[in-house]
Design a protein around this motif. Structure first.
Motif, mmCIF file in Angstrom:
data_model
loop_
_atom_site.group_PDB
_atom_site.id
_atom_site.type_symbol
_atom_site.label_atom_id
_atom_site.label_comp_id
_atom_site.label_asym_id
_atom_site.label_seq_id
_atom_site.Cartn_x
_atom_site.Cartn_y
_atom_site.Cartn_z
ATOM 1 N N ILE A 120 -49.954 35.114 23.797
ATOM 2 C CA ILE A 120 -49.251 33.911 23.341
ATOM 3 C C ILE A 120 -50.257 32.906 22.770
ATOM 4 N N PHE A 121 -49.906 32.307 21.645
ATOM 5 C CA PHE A 121 -50.794 31.270 21.086
ATOM 6 C C PHE A 121 -49.983 30.106 20.531
ATOM 7 N N ARG A 122 -50.642 28.965 20.462
ATOM 8 C CA ARG A 122 -49.990 27.766 19.929
ATOM 9 C C ARG A 122 -49.996 27.792 18.411
ATOM 10 N N CYS A 123 -48.919 27.281 17.836
ATOM 11 C CA CYS A 123 -48.812 27.267 16.373
ATOM 12 C C CYS A 123 -48.343 25.881 15.938
ATOM 13 N N THR A 124 -49.128 25.277 15.050
ATOM 14 C CA THR A 124 -48.778 23.934 14.578
ATOM 15 C C THR A 124 -48.205 23.964 13.155
ATOM 16 N N CYS A 125 -47.985 25.143 12.629
ATOM 17 C CA CYS A 125 -47.461 25.243 11.253
ATOM 18 C C CYS A 125 -46.058 24.622 11.194
ATOM 19 N N THR A 126 -45.795 23.974 10.097
ATOM 20 C CA THR A 126 -44.446 23.445 9.914
ATOM 21 C C THR A 126 -43.585 24.548 9.303
ATOM 22 N N VAL B 65 -53.855 19.850 18.834
ATOM 23 C CA VAL B 65 -52.600 20.207 19.507
ATOM 24 C C VAL B 65 -51.924 18.986 20.129
ATOM 25 N N THR B 66 -52.265 17.837 19.626
ATOM 26 C CA THR B 66 -51.590 16.645 20.135
ATOM 27 C C THR B 66 -50.217 16.509 19.491
ATOM 28 N N THR B 67 -50.085 17.076 18.309
ATOM 29 C CA THR B 67 -48.780 17.041 17.650
ATOM 30 C C THR B 67 -47.919 18.177 18.215
ATOM 31 N N GLY B 68 -46.666 18.251 17.800
ATOM 32 C CA GLY B 68 -45.775 19.297 18.306
ATOM 33 C C GLY B 68 -46.277 20.687 17.925
ATOM 34 N N TYR B 69 -46.050 21.612 18.803
ATOM 35 C CA TYR B 69 -46.418 22.990 18.472
ATOM 36 C C TYR B 69 -45.429 23.949 19.105
ATOM 37 N N SER B 70 -45.279 25.091 18.457
ATOM 38 C CA SER B 70 -44.479 26.148 19.062
ATOM 39 C C SER B 70 -45.443 27.174 19.643
ATOM 40 N N MET B 71 -44.902 28.148 20.365
ATOM 41 C CA MET B 71 -45.722 29.220 20.930
ATOM 42 C C MET B 71 -45.245 30.533 20.319
ATOM 43 N N ARG B 72 -46.206 31.271 19.782
ATOM 44 C CA ARG B 72 -45.873 32.563 19.160
ATOM 45 C C ARG B 72 -46.477 33.706 19.949
ATOM 46 N N ILE B 73 -45.933 34.884 19.731
ATOM 47 C CA ILE B 73 -46.505 36.079 20.364
ATOM 48 C C ILE B 73 -47.164 36.940 19.291
ATOM 49 N N LYS B 74 -48.341 37.454 19.643
ATOM 50 C CA LYS B 74 -49.050 38.321 18.695
ATOM 51 C C LYS B 74 -48.311 39.650 18.569
ATOM 52 N N GLU C 278 -43.760 43.010 8.617
ATOM 53 C CA GLU C 278 -42.460 42.590 8.079
ATOM 54 C C GLU C 278 -41.973 41.254 8.638
ATOM 55 N N VAL C 279 -42.458 40.883 9.805
ATOM 56 C CA VAL C 279 -42.011 39.620 10.434
ATOM 57 C C VAL C 279 -43.201 38.732 10.770
ATOM 58 N N GLY C 280 -44.224 39.359 11.328
ATOM 59 C CA GLY C 280 -45.392 38.598 11.779
ATOM 60 C C GLY C 280 -45.213 38.137 13.220
ATOM 61 N N ASP C 281 -46.234 37.444 13.713
ATOM 62 C CA ASP C 281 -46.163 36.896 15.073
ATOM 63 C C ASP C 281 -44.953 35.965 15.137
ATOM 64 N N PHE C 282 -44.127 36.125 16.146
ATOM 65 C CA PHE C 282 -42.882 35.343 16.131
ATOM 66 C C PHE C 282 -42.798 34.348 17.294
ATOM 67 N N ILE C 283 -41.906 33.394 17.143
ATOM 68 C CA ILE C 283 -41.819 32.283 18.098
ATOM 69 C C ILE C 283 -41.143 32.722 19.400
ATOM 70 N N ILE C 284 -41.780 32.352 20.506
ATOM 71 C CA ILE C 284 -41.278 32.664 21.840
ATOM 72 C C ILE C 284 -40.801 31.380 22.513
ATOM 73 N N LYS C 285 -41.502 30.282 22.183
ATOM 74 C CA LYS C 285 -41.079 28.978 22.698
ATOM 75 C C LYS C 285 -41.143 28.008 21.529
ATOM 76 N N ARG C 286 -40.056 27.288 21.347
ATOM 77 C CA ARG C 286 -39.949 26.442 20.169
ATOM 78 C C ARG C 286 -40.676 25.112 20.359
ATOM 79 N N ALA C 287 -40.896 24.423 19.244
ATOM 80 C CA ALA C 287 -41.593 23.139 19.315
ATOM 81 C C ALA C 287 -40.795 22.117 20.130
ATOM 82 N N ASP C 288 -39.473 22.294 20.194
ATOM 83 C CA ASP C 288 -38.677 21.355 21.002
ATOM 84 C C ASP C 288 -38.646 21.748 22.480
#
Ligand code: GLU
Ligand code: ZN
Length: 299
Positions: A98-104, A124-133, A156-166
């Protein structure tokens, strides 16, 4: 799988009442479970709170009752299961995946996710989601109706979100945890979710779950080629004539009952359908257009 051990489910999102397309899915999963004398569970997928509308769960349950689609056991609500999702999330995190992602959203408008934050983010002070490799492995779903569906998630999809920024756990994690925890051994749902299945199989494998079977039913689309959805303002079901609705949903699934059954009561119609339910008779398309004729009158 022993027939007595079959457990299926219908998992509506309570963002609007059921429409013809979701009734087809409900009916297909119901018949597949009842044919095998299995259990049929209902799960309210209300994890995405911003999308749900209060009271819609009750409306959906009333609609199912009115259509004679009676379920087994207690209704499960995703909104009440955060601790289960959290422990699965923590386990995946302990695997170092799992890694943090700050991409909009704008930055990653096009799939697949390019891996921008895979190796760490500075701020990582701004909002971030968590993705899985993810990795390059081809993941195959052996669908009993659609055949083999293969996807390389990484390309075809890439690392995807496991926990959302909200802060909410993502749909793929919730569904995977719930299906395993509820002992679902075959997932019957709309073919619009075929593309999501490899991500869910990937999570099932990492979490050490038993892999369920899959049956992706054709999705009803309207004349413009769009999925019939709550957003397309499909009108509420005609409560005065539930048999007609079931009749037309059966017809859509290639199981048109004899014409005389048109006026049968719901119970006899469903009995007929359970007896005659046959996977070989199901249409194999992933989408079927419904005319602005009979079926639409039923929704
Ligand atoms: N909640 C999803 C929907 O309403 C279905 C998810 C599933 O069946 O896995 O489209
Ligand atoms: Zn990122």
């Amino acid at each position: 799988m022993s027939p007595a051990g079959y457990t299926g489910r219908f998992a509506p999102t309570p963002s609007g009442s059921l429409h013809f397309g979701s009734i087809v899915t409900a009916l297909g999963s119901y018949l597949q479970a009842r044919k095998q004398k299995g259990k049929w569970l209902i799960r309210m997928e209300d994890i995405d709170e911003p999308r749900t509308r209060p009271g819609t769960d009750k409306i959906i349950l009333k609609q199912l009752e009115c259509l004679g689609l009676l379920w087994d056991g207690e209704i499960v609500y995703q909104s009440q299961r955060t601790p289960l999702y959290r422990s699965a999330f923590e386990y995946l995190n302990s695997l170092g995946l799992i890694f943090r992602c700050t991409c909009t959203r704008k930055e990653i408008a096009n799939r697949p996710y390019p891996g921008t934050c895979r190796h760490g983010v500075a701020d990582v002070t701004t909002g971030y989601s968590m993705r899985i490799k993810t990795n390059d492995d081809d993941i195959a779903c052996d669908d009993v109706l659609q055949g083999k569906f293969v996807q390389s998630i990484a390309s075809e999809v890439g690392d995807f979100i496991i926990k959302r920024a909200d802060g909410l756990f993502a749909y793929h994690l919730a569904v995977t945890v719930d299906d395993a925890e509820q002992g679902i051994n075959e997932i019957v749902r709309g073919a619009d979710l075929l593309d999501s299945t490899p991500r869910q199989i990937y999570l099932q494998t990492l979490l050490g779950y038993n892999l369920p079977g899959y049956l992706h039913l054709p999705v009803a689309i309207n004349n413009d080629g769009n999925k019939i959805s709550k957003r397309s303002h499909a009108a509420a079901i005609d409560h005065d004539n539930p048999s007609q609705v079931i009749f037309e949903a059966l017809d859509f699934l290639g199981h048109a009952p004899p014409y005389e059954a048109m006026n049968a009561d719901i119970e006899s119609l469903l009995d007929w359908a359970v007896k005659n339910w046959d996977l070989n008779t199901l249409p194999k398309q992933t989408q079927i257009k419904i005319n602005h004729g009979s079926q639409n009158d039923a929704i």
